[in-house]
Motif scaffolding. Structure first.
Motif, PDB file in Angstrom:
ATOM      1  N   PHE A  51       0.839  -1.197   0.000  1.00 33.78           N
ATOM      2  CA  PHE A  51       0.000   0.000   0.000  1.00 33.78           C
ATOM      3  C   PHE A  51       0.878   1.253   0.000  1.00 33.78           C
ATOM      4  O   PHE A  51       0.610   2.225  -0.698  1.00 33.78           O
ATOM      5  CB  PHE A  51      -0.900   0.067   1.237  1.00 33.78           C
ATOM      6  N   MET A  52       1.941   1.234   0.804  1.00 32.85           N
ATOM      7  CA  MET A  52       2.785   2.417   0.995  1.00 32.85           C
ATOM      8  C   MET A  52       3.657   2.741  -0.208  1.00 32.85           C
ATOM      9  O   MET A  52       4.049   3.898  -0.384  1.00 32.85           O
ATOM     10  CB  MET A  52       3.670   2.241   2.230  1.00 32.85           C
ATOM     11  N   LYS A  53       3.945   1.752  -1.045  1.00 32.84           N
ATOM     12  CA  LYS A  53       4.856   1.973  -2.170  1.00 32.84           C
ATOM     13  C   LYS A  53       4.376   3.132  -3.040  1.00 32.84           C
ATOM     14  O   LYS A  53       3.241   3.156  -3.498  1.00 32.84           O
ATOM     15  CB  LYS A  53       4.975   0.697  -3.003  1.00 32.84           C
ATOM     16  N   ASP A  54       5.255   4.105  -3.225  1.00 31.72           N
ATOM     17  CA  ASP A  54       4.999   5.280  -4.071  1.00 31.72           C
ATOM     18  C   ASP A  54       3.841   6.157  -3.594  1.00 31.72           C
ATOM     19  O   ASP A  54       3.264   6.904  -4.392  1.00 31.72           O
ATOM     20  CB  ASP A  54       4.752   4.863  -5.530  1.00 31.72           C
ATOM     21  N   SER A  55       3.474   6.089  -2.312  1.00 31.82           N
ATOM     22  CA  SER A  55       2.403   6.969  -1.836  1.00 31.82           C
ATOM     23  C   SER A  55       2.947   8.378  -1.618  1.00 31.82           C
ATOM     24  O   SER A  55       4.120   8.564  -1.295  1.00 31.82           O
ATOM     25  CB  SER A  55       1.758   6.419  -0.562  1.00 31.82           C
ATOM     26  N   GLN A 100       2.346  16.458   4.191  1.00 35.74           N
ATOM     27  CA  GLN A 100       1.851  15.316   3.428  1.00 35.74           C
ATOM     28  C   GLN A 100       0.881  14.469   4.243  1.00 35.74           C
ATOM     29  O   GLN A 100       0.432  13.424   3.775  1.00 35.74           O
ATOM     30  CB  GLN A 100       3.020  14.448   2.967  1.00 35.74           C
ATOM     31  N   CYS A 101       0.575  14.925   5.443  1.00 39.12           N
ATOM     32  CA  CYS A 101      -0.283  14.155   6.356  1.00 39.12           C
ATOM     33  C   CYS A 101      -1.493  14.987   6.754  1.00 39.12           C
ATOM     34  O   CYS A 101      -1.457  16.210   6.752  1.00 39.12           O
ATOM     35  CB  CYS A 101       0.495  13.777   7.610  1.00 39.12           C
ATOM     36  N   SER A 116       3.267   5.577  13.210  1.00 42.85           N
ATOM     37  CA  SER A 116       4.565   4.903  13.155  1.00 42.85           C
ATOM     38  C   SER A 116       4.703   4.055  11.894  1.00 42.85           C
ATOM     39  O   SER A 116       5.727   4.108  11.203  1.00 42.85           O
ATOM     40  CB  SER A 116       4.743   4.033  14.399  1.00 42.85           C
ATOM     41  N   MET A 117       3.678   3.289  11.575  1.00 43.10           N
ATOM     42  CA  MET A 117       3.741   2.349  10.448  1.00 43.10           C
ATOM     43  C   MET A 117       3.685   3.037   9.083  1.00 43.10           C
ATOM     44  O   MET A 117       4.329   2.591   8.142  1.00 43.10           O
ATOM     45  CB  MET A 117       2.603   1.330  10.540  1.00 43.10           C
ATOM     46  N   PHE A 118       2.902   4.111   8.968  1.00 42.67           N
ATOM     47  CA  PHE A 118       2.658   4.696   7.651  1.00 42.67           C
ATOM     48  C   PHE A 118       3.331   6.053   7.415  1.00 42.67           C
ATOM     49  O   PHE A 118       3.563   6.413   6.270  1.00 42.67           O
ATOM     50  CB  PHE A 118       1.153   4.849   7.396  1.00 42.67           C
ATOM     51  N   ILE A 119       3.590   6.806   8.466  1.00 47.49           N
ATOM     52  CA  ILE A 119       4.139   8.148   8.281  1.00 47.49           C
ATOM     53  C   ILE A 119       5.616   8.182   8.642  1.00 47.49           C
ATOM     54  O   ILE A 119       6.455   8.532   7.819  1.00 47.49           O
ATOM     55  CB  ILE A 119       3.331   9.188   9.089  1.00 47.49           C
ATOM     56  N   SER A 120       5.952   7.779   9.863  1.00 43.27           N
ATOM     57  CA  SER A 120       7.356   7.799  10.293  1.00 43.27           C
ATOM     58  C   SER A 120       8.217   6.907   9.408  1.00 43.27           C
ATOM     59  O   SER A 120       9.313   7.300   9.000  1.00 43.27           O
ATOM     60  CB  SER A 120       7.486   7.332  11.746  1.00 43.27           C
ATOM     61  N   SER A 121       7.717   5.719   9.097  1.00 40.55           N
ATOM     62  CA  SER A 121       8.513   4.757   8.318  1.00 40.55           C
ATOM     63  C   SER A 121       8.814   5.256   6.905  1.00 40.55           C
ATOM     64  O   SER A 121       9.793   4.858   6.303  1.00 40.55           O
ATOM     65  CB  SER A 121       7.815   3.403   8.261  1.00 40.55           C
ATOM     66  N   GLN A 122       7.956   6.127   6.370  1.00 41.57           N
ATOM     67  CA  GLN A 122       8.167   6.661   5.020  1.00 41.57           C
ATOM     68  C   GLN A 122       8.884   8.000   5.026  1.00 41.57           C
ATOM     69  O   GLN A 122       9.225   8.517   3.971  1.00 41.57           O
ATOM     70  CB  GLN A 122       6.822   6.847   4.302  1.00 41.57           C
TER      71      GLN A 122
END
Length: 186
Positions: free
Chosen positions: A78-82, A117-118, A105-111
């Motif tokens: 899901f996160m790829k190229d978001s 962008q949030c 943590s999983m979707f914002i910090s990790s990217q």
């Protein structure tokens, strides 16, 4: 024209699908029976940019991601190229406020996404009343833009806030493209 991939994430039963349908003009109805999203739904639509200084359009891929942790193995795909992440939660459910740490943590910090962008959406269910009261968010979450959504009372305010957010995404994409082009030239 830019293409923006936006992830709509958050706890189960927070209203992600209702918001996704509304923002993409897939349906105008609010309410109905709850049916959990299985994996992800991808809604594609065009949006007028707001806040970016121009009136161009943006192709949007809105990824309505399931809130069930049984789909966690799918999250990297899901996160790829978001290009952006919207965390939707129901402020009337205490566990949702706690879960936001995990989603961040999983979707914002990790990217390594920028705050611009949030977006946090405190989605109020129909009949729950609309409360713009200050929410007890962790410091790193309180830096993020927050809107309260109530599709019964203020649907166009929610739409306008989302379009302003998309304008921020397009600005970020434009700046990134310019940096890339300059690095090629120099």
């Amino acid at each position: 024209m830019f293409k923006a991939k936006i992830l709509l994430i958050g706890p189960s039963e927070s209203g992600k699908t209702v918001l996704a349908n509304f923002l993409s003009d897939t349906t105008e109805t609010v309410g109905g029976e709850y049916g959990p999203t299985q994996g992800v739904r991808i809604l594609e639509f065009e949006s007028q940019n707001q806040g970016s200084g121009d009136k161009s359009t943006c192709d949007v891929e809105l990824w309505d991601c399931a809130g069930d942790f049984k789909f966690e193995s799918c999250w990297p795909a899901f996160m790829k190229d978001s290009n952006g992440v919207v965390i939707v939660f129901n402020p009337d459910v205490p566990s949702h406020l706690k879960e936001m740490e995990t989603w961040h943590s999983m979707f914002i910090s990790s990217q390594g996404l920028q705050d611009s962008q949030c977006l946090l959406i405190a989605h109020h269910k129909p009949g729950s009343g609309d409360s713009d009261e200050r929410l007890p968010l962790a410091a790193h979450l309180s830096r993020l833009p927050l809107i309260h959504s109530n599709l019964e009372d203020e649907p166009e305010e929610v739409r306008q806030a989302f379009h302003r957010y998309l304008g921020n995404i397009v600005t970020t994409l434009s700046e990134s493209r310019e940096r890339e082009e300059m690095s090629i030239i120099t």
